[in-house]
Design a protein around this motif. Sequence first.
Motif, PDB file in Angstrom:
ATOM      1  N   MET A 259      13.068  16.199 -18.323  1.00  0.00           N
ATOM      2  CA  MET A 259      14.386  15.441 -17.492  1.00  0.00           C
ATOM      3  C   MET A 259      15.718  14.414 -18.224  1.00  0.00           C
ATOM      4  SD  MET A 259      15.139  17.674 -14.694  1.00  0.00           S
ATOM      5  CE  MET A 259      13.287  19.104 -14.400  1.00  0.00           C
ATOM      6  N   SER A 260      14.708  13.576 -19.145  1.00  0.00           N
ATOM      7  CA  SER A 260      15.104  12.723 -19.499  1.00  0.00           C
ATOM      8  C   SER A 260      17.133  12.916 -19.825  1.00  0.00           C
ATOM      9  CB  SER A 260      15.313  12.293 -20.845  1.00  0.00           C
ATOM     10  OG  SER A 260      14.666  12.463 -21.690  1.00  0.00           O
ATOM     11  N   GLU A 261      17.544  14.442 -20.235  1.00  0.00           N
ATOM     12  CA  GLU A 261      18.726  14.747 -20.111  1.00  0.00           C
ATOM     13  C   GLU A 261      19.872  14.033 -19.851  1.00  0.00           C
ATOM     14  OE1 GLU A 261      17.817  18.291 -19.650  1.00  0.00           O
ATOM     15  OE2 GLU A 261      16.500  17.098 -20.644  1.00  0.00           O
ATOM     16  N   LEU A 262      19.160  14.678 -18.296  1.00  0.00           N
ATOM     17  CA  LEU A 262      19.523  14.305 -17.474  1.00  0.00           C
ATOM     18  C   LEU A 262      20.205  12.775 -16.865  1.00  0.00           C
ATOM     19  CD1 LEU A 262      18.412  17.372 -15.051  1.00  0.00           C
ATOM     20  CD2 LEU A 262      20.853  18.057 -16.526  1.00  0.00           C
ATOM     21  N   LEU A 263      21.412  12.856 -16.858  1.00  0.00           N
ATOM     22  CA  LEU A 263      22.183  11.512 -16.282  1.00  0.00           C
ATOM     23  C   LEU A 263      22.519  11.104 -14.985  1.00  0.00           C
ATOM     24  CD1 LEU A 263      23.676   9.753 -19.764  1.00  0.00           C
ATOM     25  CD2 LEU A 263      21.193   9.423 -18.389  1.00  0.00           C
ATOM     26  N   GLU A 264      22.518   9.935 -14.084  1.00  0.00           N
ATOM     27  CA  GLU A 264      23.518   9.812 -12.758  1.00  0.00           C
ATOM     28  C   GLU A 264      24.189   8.760 -13.234  1.00  0.00           C
ATOM     29  OE1 GLU A 264      22.515   9.693  -8.683  1.00  0.00           O
ATOM     30  OE2 GLU A 264      22.489   7.897  -9.069  1.00  0.00           O
ATOM     31  N   VAL A 265      25.389   8.964 -13.544  1.00  0.00           N
ATOM     32  CA  VAL A 265      26.051   7.853 -13.745  1.00  0.00           C
ATOM     33  C   VAL A 265      26.677   6.649 -12.147  1.00  0.00           C
ATOM     34  CG1 VAL A 265      28.227   7.478 -14.706  1.00  0.00           C
ATOM     35  CG2 VAL A 265      26.676   8.764 -15.875  1.00  0.00           C
ATOM     36  N   ARG A 266      26.781   5.798 -12.324  1.00  0.00           N
ATOM     37  CA  ARG A 266      27.231   4.352 -11.500  1.00  0.00           C
ATOM     38  C   ARG A 266      28.460   4.291 -12.016  1.00  0.00           C
ATOM     39  NH1 ARG A 266      21.732   2.118  -9.529  1.00  0.00           N
ATOM     40  NH2 ARG A 266      20.712   4.081  -9.664  1.00  0.00           N
ATOM     41  N   VAL A 267      29.725   4.718 -10.812  1.00  0.00           N
ATOM     42  CA  VAL A 267      30.870   3.978 -11.354  1.00  0.00           C
ATOM     43  C   VAL A 267      31.502   3.591  -9.520  1.00  0.00           C
ATOM     44  CG1 VAL A 267      33.691   4.540 -12.046  1.00  0.00           C
ATOM     45  CG2 VAL A 267      31.269   6.199 -12.616  1.00  0.00           C
ATOM     46  N   SER A 268      32.260   2.190  -9.830  1.00  0.00           N
ATOM     47  CA  SER A 268      32.276   1.468  -8.598  1.00  0.00           C
ATOM     48  C   SER A 268      33.987   1.317  -9.093  1.00  0.00           C
ATOM     49  CB  SER A 268      31.485  -0.190  -8.439  1.00  0.00           C
ATOM     50  OG  SER A 268      31.659  -0.490 -10.124  1.00  0.00           O
ATOM     51  N   VAL A 269      34.654   1.626  -7.898  1.00  0.00           N
ATOM     52  CA  VAL A 269      35.958   1.865  -7.447  1.00  0.00           C
ATOM     53  C   VAL A 269      36.390   0.945  -6.015  1.00  0.00           C
ATOM     54  CG1 VAL A 269      36.154   4.264  -9.050  1.00  0.00           C
ATOM     55  CG2 VAL A 269      36.299   3.570  -6.961  1.00  0.00           C
ATOM     56  N   GLY A 270      37.584   0.465  -6.594  1.00  0.00           N
ATOM     57  CA  GLY A 270      38.085  -0.458  -5.792  1.00  0.00           C
ATOM     58  C   GLY A 270      38.744   0.204  -4.209  1.00  0.00           C
ATOM     59  N   ALA A 271      39.509   1.582  -4.582  1.00  0.00           N
ATOM     60  CA  ALA A 271      40.159   1.997  -3.679  1.00  0.00           C
ATOM     61  C   ALA A 271      39.614   3.616  -3.331  1.00  0.00           C
ATOM     62  CB  ALA A 271      41.197   2.319  -3.802  1.00  0.00           C
TER      63      ALA A 271
ATOM     64  N   ARG B  43      12.582  13.732 -13.134  1.00  0.00           N
ATOM     65  CA  ARG B  43      12.965  14.542 -11.953  1.00  0.00           C
ATOM     66  C   ARG B  43      13.740  14.923 -11.471  1.00  0.00           C
ATOM     67  NH1 ARG B  43       6.254  13.586 -10.006  1.00  0.00           N
ATOM     68  NH2 ARG B  43       6.386  16.505  -9.964  1.00  0.00           N
ATOM     69  N   ALA B  44      13.457  15.917 -11.136  1.00  0.00           N
ATOM     70  CA  ALA B  44      14.858  17.035 -10.705  1.00  0.00           C
ATOM     71  C   ALA B  44      14.146  18.660 -10.373  1.00  0.00           C
ATOM     72  CB  ALA B  44      16.440  16.886 -11.387  1.00  0.00           C
ATOM     73  N   SER B  45      14.694  19.259  -8.759  1.00  0.00           N
ATOM     74  CA  SER B  45      14.438  20.571  -9.227  1.00  0.00           C
ATOM     75  C   SER B  45      14.743  21.320  -9.649  1.00  0.00           C
ATOM     76  CB  SER B  45      14.542  21.269  -7.351  1.00  0.00           C
ATOM     77  OG  SER B  45      15.981  20.941  -6.741  1.00  0.00           O
ATOM     78  N   GLU B  46      14.022  22.760  -9.926  1.00  0.00           N
ATOM     79  CA  GLU B  46      14.453  22.944 -11.324  1.00  0.00           C
ATOM     80  C   GLU B  46      15.350  23.776 -11.153  1.00  0.00           C
ATOM     81  OE1 GLU B  46      14.369  24.589 -14.865  1.00  0.00           O
ATOM     82  OE2 GLU B  46      12.670  23.066 -14.181  1.00  0.00           O
ATOM     83  N   GLY B  47      15.600  24.321  -9.840  1.00  0.00           N
ATOM     84  CA  GLY B  47      17.318  24.925  -9.629  1.00  0.00           C
ATOM     85  C   GLY B  47      18.386  24.145  -9.410  1.00  0.00           C
ATOM     86  N   TYR B  48      18.342  22.899  -8.978  1.00  0.00           N
ATOM     87  CA  TYR B  48      19.517  22.100  -9.298  1.00  0.00           C
ATOM     88  C   TYR B  48      19.545  21.737 -11.078  1.00  0.00           C
ATOM     89  CZ  TYR B  48      22.084  17.707  -8.397  1.00  0.00           C
ATOM     90  OH  TYR B  48      23.229  16.718  -8.405  1.00  0.00           O
ATOM     91  N   ALA B  49      18.261  21.133 -11.878  1.00  0.00           N
ATOM     92  CA  ALA B  49      18.435  21.046 -13.415  1.00  0.00           C
ATOM     93  C   ALA B  49      18.983  21.924 -14.122  1.00  0.00           C
ATOM     94  CB  ALA B  49      17.388  20.848 -13.544  1.00  0.00           C
TER      95      ALA B  49
END
Length: 107
Positions: free
Chosen positions: A1-13, A91-97
């Motif tokens: 699963m390591s090729e899947l990412l969650e990318v965090r970005v903060s914004v002001g508005a 880790r992620a559910s197979e369907g979601y991945a």
Amino acid sequence: MSELLEVRVSVGAPDEADRIAAALVAEGLAACVQVVPGVTSVYRWEGLVERSAELLLLAKTTDELFDRLAARVVELHSYDTPEVLAVPVTRASEGYAVWLRESVVRA
């Protein structure tokens, strides 16, 4: 699963959050972007400790697309130095991945 990412970005508005989220999904750089309101960020900027009300974007993508996604965020973002942090999905559910991989463009 390591090729899947969650990318965090903060914004002001909220309008900026919607604009960036919509662009990332429409352009196939993210399968989904969640917009989390009510975030307070405390950070050091130009030697001072700052405090800002922000929103947090959680973009689901792949490692292959990270550089393109990050570059697009920098283009669209109002901050001089936007937060773009990738967190590996271990880790992620197979369907979601499968859905995530099928929902983004190939680099």
